[in-house]
Design a protein around this motif. Structure first.
Motif, PDB file in Angstrom:
ATOM      1  N   UNK A  11      42.142  -2.621  67.744  1.00  0.00           N
ATOM      2  CA  UNK A  11      41.179  -1.984  68.654  1.00  0.00           C
ATOM      3  C   UNK A  11      41.166  -2.705  69.997  1.00  0.00           C
ATOM      4  N   UNK A  12      41.247  -4.038  69.938  1.00  0.00           N
ATOM      5  CA  UNK A  12      41.237  -4.843  71.162  1.00  0.00           C
ATOM      6  C   UNK A  12      42.432  -4.541  72.042  1.00  0.00           C
ATOM      7  N   UNK A  13      43.619  -4.466  71.413  1.00  0.00           N
ATOM      8  CA  UNK A  13      44.845  -4.190  72.167  1.00  0.00           C
ATOM      9  C   UNK A  13      44.787  -2.783  72.769  1.00  0.00           C
ATOM     10  N   UNK A  14      44.263  -1.828  71.986  1.00  0.00           N
ATOM     11  CA  UNK A  14      44.135  -0.448  72.480  1.00  0.00           C
ATOM     12  C   UNK A  14      43.191  -0.388  73.681  1.00  0.00           C
ATOM     13  N   UNK A  15      41.982  -0.957  73.522  1.00  0.00           N
ATOM     14  CA  UNK A  15      40.965  -0.809  74.577  1.00  0.00           C
ATOM     15  C   UNK A  15      41.310  -1.608  75.836  1.00  0.00           C
ATOM     16  N   UNK A  16      41.946  -2.781  75.686  1.00  0.00           N
ATOM     17  CA  UNK A  16      42.299  -3.554  76.894  1.00  0.00           C
ATOM     18  C   UNK A  16      43.330  -2.799  77.733  1.00  0.00           C
ATOM     19  N   UNK A  17      44.294  -2.136  77.057  1.00  0.00           N
ATOM     20  CA  UNK A  17      45.308  -1.386  77.818  1.00  0.00           C
ATOM     21  C   UNK A  17      44.672  -0.194  78.529  1.00  0.00           C
ATOM     22  N   UNK A  18      43.678   0.453  77.885  1.00  0.00           N
ATOM     23  CA  UNK A  18      42.978   1.598  78.515  1.00  0.00           C
ATOM     24  C   UNK A  18      42.110   1.127  79.668  1.00  0.00           C
ATOM     25  N   UNK A  19      41.532  -0.072  79.534  1.00  0.00           N
ATOM     26  CA  UNK A  19      40.726  -0.630  80.631  1.00  0.00           C
ATOM     27  C   UNK A  19      41.622  -0.945  81.836  1.00  0.00           C
ATOM     28  N   UNK A  20      42.799  -1.499  81.567  1.00  0.00           N
ATOM     29  CA  UNK A  20      43.740  -1.798  82.660  1.00  0.00           C
ATOM     30  C   UNK A  20      44.119  -0.507  83.392  1.00  0.00           C
ATOM     31  N   UNK A  21      44.337   0.560  82.611  1.00  0.00           N
ATOM     32  CA  UNK A  21      44.686   1.874  83.186  1.00  0.00           C
ATOM     33  C   UNK A  21      43.528   2.385  84.055  1.00  0.00           C
ATOM     34  N   UNK A  22      42.300   2.292  83.517  1.00  0.00           N
ATOM     35  CA  UNK A  22      41.111   2.746  84.252  1.00  0.00           C
ATOM     36  C   UNK A  22      40.885   1.930  85.516  1.00  0.00           C
ATOM     37  N   UNK A  23      41.088   0.615  85.425  1.00  0.00           N
ATOM     38  CA  UNK A  23      40.914  -0.268  86.592  1.00  0.00           C
ATOM     39  C   UNK A  23      41.938   0.071  87.680  1.00  0.00           C
ATOM     40  N   UNK A  24      43.174   0.347  87.253  1.00  0.00           N
ATOM     41  CA  UNK A  24      44.217   0.705  88.222  1.00  0.00           C
ATOM     42  C   UNK A  24      43.912   2.059  88.874  1.00  0.00           C
ATOM     43  N   UNK A  25      43.367   3.006  88.075  1.00  0.00           N
ATOM     44  CA  UNK A  25      42.991   4.331  88.604  1.00  0.00           C
ATOM     45  C   UNK A  25      41.937   4.207  89.701  1.00  0.00           C
ATOM     46  N   UNK A  26      41.007   3.250  89.500  1.00  0.00           N
ATOM     47  CA  UNK A  26      39.910   3.059  90.457  1.00  0.00           C
ATOM     48  C   UNK A  26      40.307   2.126  91.602  1.00  0.00           C
ATOM     49  N   UNK A  27      41.548   1.596  91.552  1.00  0.00           N
ATOM     50  CA  UNK A  27      41.999   0.677  92.598  1.00  0.00           C
ATOM     51  C   UNK A  27      41.521  -0.756  92.390  1.00  0.00           C
ATOM     52  N   UNK A  28      41.034  -1.066  91.159  1.00  0.00           N
ATOM     53  CA  UNK A  28      40.538  -2.429  90.866  1.00  0.00           C
ATOM     54  C   UNK A  28      41.628  -3.327  90.278  1.00  0.00           C
ATOM     55  N   UNK A  29      42.802  -2.752  90.000  1.00  0.00           N
ATOM     56  CA  UNK A  29      43.915  -3.523  89.422  1.00  0.00           C
ATOM     57  C   UNK A  29      45.214  -3.006  90.049  1.00  0.00           C
ATOM     58  N   UNK A  30      46.309  -3.778  89.967  1.00  0.00           N
ATOM     59  CA  UNK A  30      47.573  -3.316  90.563  1.00  0.00           C
ATOM     60  C   UNK A  30      47.945  -1.901  90.103  1.00  0.00           C
ATOM     61  N   UNK A  31      48.458  -1.084  91.016  1.00  0.00           N
ATOM     62  CA  UNK A  31      48.739   0.328  90.722  1.00  0.00           C
ATOM     63  C   UNK A  31      49.817   0.500  89.644  1.00  0.00           C
ATOM     64  N   UNK A  32      50.621  -0.545  89.401  1.00  0.00           N
ATOM     65  CA  UNK A  32      51.666  -0.469  88.358  1.00  0.00           C
ATOM     66  C   UNK A  32      51.053  -0.155  86.990  1.00  0.00           C
ATOM     67  N   UNK A  33      49.803  -0.591  86.759  1.00  0.00           N
ATOM     68  CA  UNK A  33      49.150  -0.367  85.462  1.00  0.00           C
ATOM     69  C   UNK A  33      48.751   1.097  85.258  1.00  0.00           C
ATOM     70  N   UNK A  34      48.889   1.922  86.314  1.00  0.00           N
ATOM     71  CA  UNK A  34      48.565   3.352  86.185  1.00  0.00           C
ATOM     72  C   UNK A  34      49.699   4.128  85.542  1.00  0.00           C
ATOM     73  N   UNK A  35      50.913   3.556  85.574  1.00  0.00           N
ATOM     74  CA  UNK A  35      52.077   4.282  85.056  1.00  0.00           C
ATOM     75  C   UNK A  35      52.006   4.409  83.540  1.00  0.00           C
ATOM     76  N   UNK A  36      52.261   5.618  83.059  1.00  0.00           N
ATOM     77  CA  UNK A  36      52.255   5.872  81.616  1.00  0.00           C
ATOM     78  C   UNK A  36      53.689   6.018  81.113  1.00  0.00           C
ATOM     79  N   UNK A  37      53.904   5.650  79.849  1.00  0.00           N
ATOM     80  CA  UNK A  37      55.219   5.838  79.244  1.00  0.00           C
ATOM     81  C   UNK A  37      55.364   7.318  78.875  1.00  0.00           C
ATOM     82  N   UNK A  38      56.551   7.709  78.384  1.00  0.00           N
ATOM     83  CA  UNK A  38      56.766   9.118  77.994  1.00  0.00           C
ATOM     84  C   UNK A  38      55.824   9.541  76.883  1.00  0.00           C
ATOM     85  N   UNK A  39      55.341   8.579  76.111  1.00  0.00           N
ATOM     86  CA  UNK A  39      54.407   8.893  75.010  1.00  0.00           C
ATOM     87  C   UNK A  39      52.957   8.927  75.502  1.00  0.00           C
TER      88      UNK A  39
END
Length: 459
Positions: free
Chosen positions: A305-333
């Motif tokens: 659960x921790x690994x899942x939620x931390x990756x989603x938080x990184x994605x959300x932070x990047x979406x809001x401009x609070x983290x590097x934009x590279x974390x917004x990129x999603x894999x093919x899955x």
């Protein structure tokens, strides 16, 4: 049709109601219940049941506030989004990064626990080997699809539920049978009050129980991080949130009553899992191995659960401009792969650091208390967001089909309760130390936010 060769731009709604329900249960049953209940019973006696009920009730209102906010605007992917929208960019930055850090700390605690449980079967194995294998396994499974995360969490949570139900049935069965333990104690519900009453350790013991019990509930808000990947959130999110009180009654209250009815609270050994002890008393020889397996899957589920939620938080932070934009990129899955890898690297570095501290119990207490303090900060931000939402968007509240009971008044009660728990953390030296170092994290975040704003002005 979407081209499978092109990475998607958004998270997919791949989690079904079955996955969401079990993620909510898995989140509400932490490793703290299996391992920490012995210590909480020895501190508070039978009044520990009340402690779990009070904390559970308060967190139910936090979850209801979160549910109303997430459903008021389906563009909100998690609580980063509504805290940014309602309280300002600083709140999204502080909330997202704190929640990310919370789960890194919790996952570190789980990885330490996994290494310790693996030694039960493989005493010769170096503890870092199972820790590393666990993180590599969870990372590789999480990288495949979000549906696989939901499926893993479903089965992990199911194992926990079956174990707790077996414990409750066994405990109540021993009471009905009038079982007499080798120590001469008869299994009876009167054990809950015939030795010093419900509050045998006085109010000091009752209050001491809150410190450890709060950590048992971390992860209850996981439902909020899965919102963007939940199919039919208007139907499934309320169902998952509304079933929280029933789960707390069954999994915490009945399990603790079963344990203390069979083993009088004074006989419960703080350092041992009372779950193992009860099954041993019931004459199940493989009890220790069975419960070790359950606790191992429980810790793995929590780390998952921790690994899942931390990756989603990184994605959300990047979406809001609070983290590097590279974390917004999603894999093919449709998985935020870079966020997953980054979080796992931080987790492993943290776990390696823990091995430098000779006393694992000291490290574990420090880590879990720090996590509890930071989780309370996130829960408080959810409540503050709700108060602002009620003031700024009364029309959305009026139209809501999932209104928070008690509204703004209950938010005030919950915030006062969290302040009260923080005061309780000053009573013990080990928890006071963790509380004293927590402002360092907020100071670091403040510097990070100021630096981010300075860079934004220059551009």
């Amino acid at each position: 049709m979407t081209d499978p060769a092109v990475p998607p731009e958004h998270l997919r709604r791949s989690l079904s109601n079955r996955h969401l329900q079990l993620i909510a249960i898995g989140g509400a049953i932490g490793t703290g219940l299996f391992m920490g209940s012995g210590k909480t019973i020895s501190l508070a006696g039978p009044s520990i049941v009340l402690v779990y009920l009070i904390i559970g009730a308060m967190l139910f209102f936090v979850m209801r506030a979160m549910g109303e906010l997430l459903l008021s605007n389906l563009q909100y992917k998690s609580f980063i989004d509504f805290s940014t929208d309602l309280l300002g960019p600083w709140a999204g930055f502080f909330c997202g990064w704190t929640y990310w850090f919370c789960w890194i700390i919790t996952a570190i605690a789980d990885v330490i626990a996994i290494a310790a449980y693996a030694q039960f079967w493989f005493p010769e194995l170096a503890p870092w080997i199972p820790a590393l294998l666990c993180v590599v396994l969870l990372l590789s499974l999480n990288l495949v699809t979000v549906k696989l995360f939901g499926e893993m969490e479903f089965w992990f949570a199911l194992i926990k539920i079956i174990a707790i139900c077996a414990l409750i049935i066994t405990g109540f069965g021993l009471v009905a049978w009038g079982f007499t333990a080798p120590s001469g104690h008869v299994a009876s519900f009167s054990n809950l009050w015939n030795d010093g009453g419900v509050f045998p350790m006085g109010m000091a013991g009752f209050f001491a129980g809150f410190q450890i019990a709060v950590f048992a509930f971390v992860g209850i808000e996981l439902v909020g991080t899965t919102a963007a990947e939940t199919a039919d959130p208007e139907r499934n999110l309320p169902k998952a949130i509304n079933s929280i009180p029933v789960r707390i009654l069954v999994f915490y209250v009945l399990a603790l009553i079963a344990i203390m009815a069979v083993t009088p609270w004074r006989e419960v050994v703080p350092g041992k899992s009372p779950f193992v002890e009860l099954f041993v008393l019931a004459g199940i020889p493989a009890a220790a191995s069975l419960i070790n397996f359950v606790v191992l899957t429980s810790a793995t589920s929590s780390a998952n659960s921790g690994i899942f939620s931390t990756s989603r938080m990184m994605y959300g932070l990047a979406e809001e401009g609070h983290a590097p934009s590279a974390f917004r990129r999603l894999s093919r899955a449709a998985v935020p792969a870079l966020g997953l890898v980054f979080s796992c690297v931080c987790l492993l570095l943290g776990a390696m650091l823990i091995y430098l501290i000779p006393n694992l119990v000291t490290a574990f207490t420090l880590v879990t208390t720090l996590a509890a303090v930071l989780f309370m900060f996130v829960w408080s931000l959810i409540l503050c967001s709700y108060i602002v939402y009620r003031r700024k968007r009364p029309h959305l509240h009026a139209a809501s089909a999932f209104k928070m009971p008690g509204g703004v008044l209950m938010c005030g009660v919950c915030l006062a309760f969290f302040a009260f728990v923080l005061v309780l953390l000053t009573l013990q030296p080990d928890t006071l130390y963790a509380l004293a170092i927590s402002p360092l994290w907020f100071a670091l975040l403040g510097l990070g936010y100021a630096g981010k704003r300075l860079l934004a002005r220059r551009h």
